[in-house]
Design an enzyme around this catalytic site. Structure first.
Site, PDB file in Angstrom:
ATOM      1  N   MET A  16       0.833  -1.651  -0.376  1.00  0.00           N
ATOM      2  CA  MET A  16       0.513   0.275  -0.074  1.00  0.00           C
ATOM      3  C   MET A  16       0.955   0.785   0.137  1.00  0.00           C
ATOM      4  O   MET A  16       0.528   1.909  -0.876  1.00  0.00           O
ATOM      5  CB  MET A  16      -1.076  -0.368   1.261  1.00  0.00           C
ATOM      6  CG  MET A  16      -2.063  -0.842   1.280  1.00  0.00           C
ATOM      7  SD  MET A  16      -2.976  -0.809   0.288  1.00  0.00           S
ATOM      8  CE  MET A  16      -4.061   0.539   0.039  1.00  0.00           C
ATOM      9  N   ASP A  35      10.139   3.623   6.333  1.00  0.00           N
ATOM     10  CA  ASP A  35       9.955   2.508   6.945  1.00  0.00           C
ATOM     11  C   ASP A  35      11.342   1.797   7.977  1.00  0.00           C
ATOM     12  O   ASP A  35      12.096   2.834   8.110  1.00  0.00           O
ATOM     13  CB  ASP A  35      10.183   1.292   5.868  1.00  0.00           C
ATOM     14  CG  ASP A  35       8.713   0.703   6.064  1.00  0.00           C
ATOM     15  OD1 ASP A  35       8.951  -0.210   7.530  1.00  0.00           O
ATOM     16  OD2 ASP A  35       7.995   0.226   5.633  1.00  0.00           O
ATOM     17  N   GLU A  94      -1.745  -2.936  10.744  1.00  0.00           N
ATOM     18  CA  GLU A  94      -2.835  -2.380  10.926  1.00  0.00           C
ATOM     19  C   GLU A  94      -3.291  -2.441  12.199  1.00  0.00           C
ATOM     20  O   GLU A  94      -4.075  -3.760  12.259  1.00  0.00           O
ATOM     21  CB  GLU A  94      -4.300  -2.511  10.028  1.00  0.00           C
ATOM     22  CG  GLU A  94      -5.511  -2.377  10.156  1.00  0.00           C
ATOM     23  CD  GLU A  94      -5.701  -0.772   9.158  1.00  0.00           C
ATOM     24  OE1 GLU A  94      -7.251  -0.632   9.728  1.00  0.00           O
ATOM     25  OE2 GLU A  94      -4.991  -0.477   9.140  1.00  0.00           O
ATOM     26  N   LYS A  99       0.101   2.134  15.108  1.00  0.00           N
ATOM     27  CA  LYS A  99      -0.270   3.754  14.274  1.00  0.00           C
ATOM     28  C   LYS A  99      -0.334   4.830  15.584  1.00  0.00           C
ATOM     29  O   LYS A  99      -0.023   5.610  14.850  1.00  0.00           O
ATOM     30  CB  LYS A  99      -1.836   3.566  13.462  1.00  0.00           C
ATOM     31  CG  LYS A  99      -1.540   2.332  12.275  1.00  0.00           C
ATOM     32  CD  LYS A  99      -2.807   2.691  12.037  1.00  0.00           C
ATOM     33  CE  LYS A  99      -2.837   1.280  11.042  1.00  0.00           C
ATOM     34  NZ  LYS A  99      -2.987   1.381   9.032  1.00  0.00           N
ATOM     35  N   SER A 121      -8.311   1.160   7.433  1.00  0.00           N
ATOM     36  CA  SER A 121      -9.487   0.350   6.865  1.00  0.00           C
ATOM     37  C   SER A 121      -9.693   0.801   8.244  1.00  0.00           C
ATOM     38  O   SER A 121     -11.417  -0.023   8.114  1.00  0.00           O
ATOM     39  CB  SER A 121      -9.960  -0.334   6.145  1.00  0.00           C
ATOM     40  OG  SER A 121      -8.857  -1.945   6.767  1.00  0.00           O
ATOM     41  N   HIS A 142      -7.874   6.199   3.096  1.00  0.00           N
ATOM     42  CA  HIS A 142      -7.861   4.289   2.884  1.00  0.00           C
ATOM     43  C   HIS A 142      -8.183   4.260   1.273  1.00  0.00           C
ATOM     44  O   HIS A 142      -8.887   4.352   0.458  1.00  0.00           O
ATOM     45  CB  HIS A 142      -9.118   3.757   3.264  1.00  0.00           C
ATOM     46  CG  HIS A 142      -9.352   2.452   2.701  1.00  0.00           C
ATOM     47  ND1 HIS A 142     -10.699   1.985   2.333  1.00  0.00           N
ATOM     48  CD2 HIS A 142      -8.051   1.645   2.941  1.00  0.00           C
ATOM     49  CE1 HIS A 142     -10.269   0.992   2.620  1.00  0.00           C
ATOM     50  NE2 HIS A 142      -8.997   0.607   2.962  1.00  0.00           N
ATOM     51  N   ASN A 145      -6.289  -1.002  -2.951  1.00  0.00           N
ATOM     52  CA  ASN A 145      -5.272  -1.707  -2.966  1.00  0.00           C
ATOM     53  C   ASN A 145      -5.957  -2.845  -5.379  1.00  0.00           C
ATOM     54  O   ASN A 145      -6.798  -3.511  -5.201  1.00  0.00           O
ATOM     55  CB  ASN A 145      -4.761  -3.258  -2.720  1.00  0.00           C
ATOM     56  CG  ASN A 145      -3.599  -3.314  -2.388  1.00  0.00           C
ATOM     57  OD1 ASN A 145      -2.609  -3.491  -3.510  1.00  0.00           O
ATOM     58  ND2 ASN A 145      -3.698  -4.738  -2.341  1.00  0.00           N
TER      59      ASN A 145
END
Length: 179
Positions: A16, A35, A94, A99, A121, A142, A145
């Site tokens: 993503m 990252d 997720e 987060k 999401s 969001h 994909n």
């Protein structure tokens, strides 16, 4: 008053995040991919390059366009490097604790006017915004994909997300070719 977005930071460079970075660079934005290790970042940059080569081979991009897009992409494994971006789009795993930690750190690292968006999401944008000093500038973007192919992006407001942030993110999405 809307601010001009020139540089987009992407946190998380999996399928993503890499796709979001590619689309943003194709739209003309400078993109900084982040990252946790440089190896992961390099792999993401290689994947974007492969995608762009395929587009060039199919005649959808010229070689000059491909080089221009690649020239707008860079990567880092130092979250502090995101201090220079105009908007951040988080695309980490997720999991709320991951987060939440990212949003807390980004709130300290980035300038106060920077929008903090999440590709989540399922996680509450109100909760993510509550760990920052700028809940009015926390919003969901969001993407569907695979990002370079799918045109849809879902814009999700938290309870405190303001109208200016929403308008700026809608505008950014449209510039990225999304609806």
């Amino acid at each position: 008053m809307a601010k001009e977005i020139r540089t987009v930071g992407i946190v998380g460079t999996g399928q993503m995040g890499g796709g979001i970075g590619q689309v943003a660079a194709q739209a003309g934005f400078s993109v900084l991919l982040y990252d946790v290790t440089q190896e992961i970042v390099e792999r993401a940059l290689e994947n974007v390059q492969k995608n762009l080569v395929r587009l060039t081979d199919r005649g959808k991009l010229s070689l000059d366009e491909q080089h221009g897009i690649l020239g707008r992409l860079s990567g880092t494994s130092a979250l502090e490097d995101l201090a220079v971006v105009d908007v951040v789009i988080e695309a980490a795993p997720e999991e709320y604790s991951i987060k939440e930690n990212i949003f807390r750190k980004l709130d300290q690292i980035t300038r106060p006017e920077v929008i903090l968006a999440s590709n989540t999401s399922s996680i509450s944008l109100t909760e993510l915004g509550s760990v920052t000093n700028r809940p009015e500038q926390v919003i969901g973007m969001h993407f569907m994909n695979p990002v370079p192919i799918m045109k849809l992006v879902e814009i999700v407001k938290g309870e405190k997300t303001d109208d200016t942030t929403t308008s700026e993110v809608i505008n950014l999405s449209e510039k990225m070719g999304k609806i």
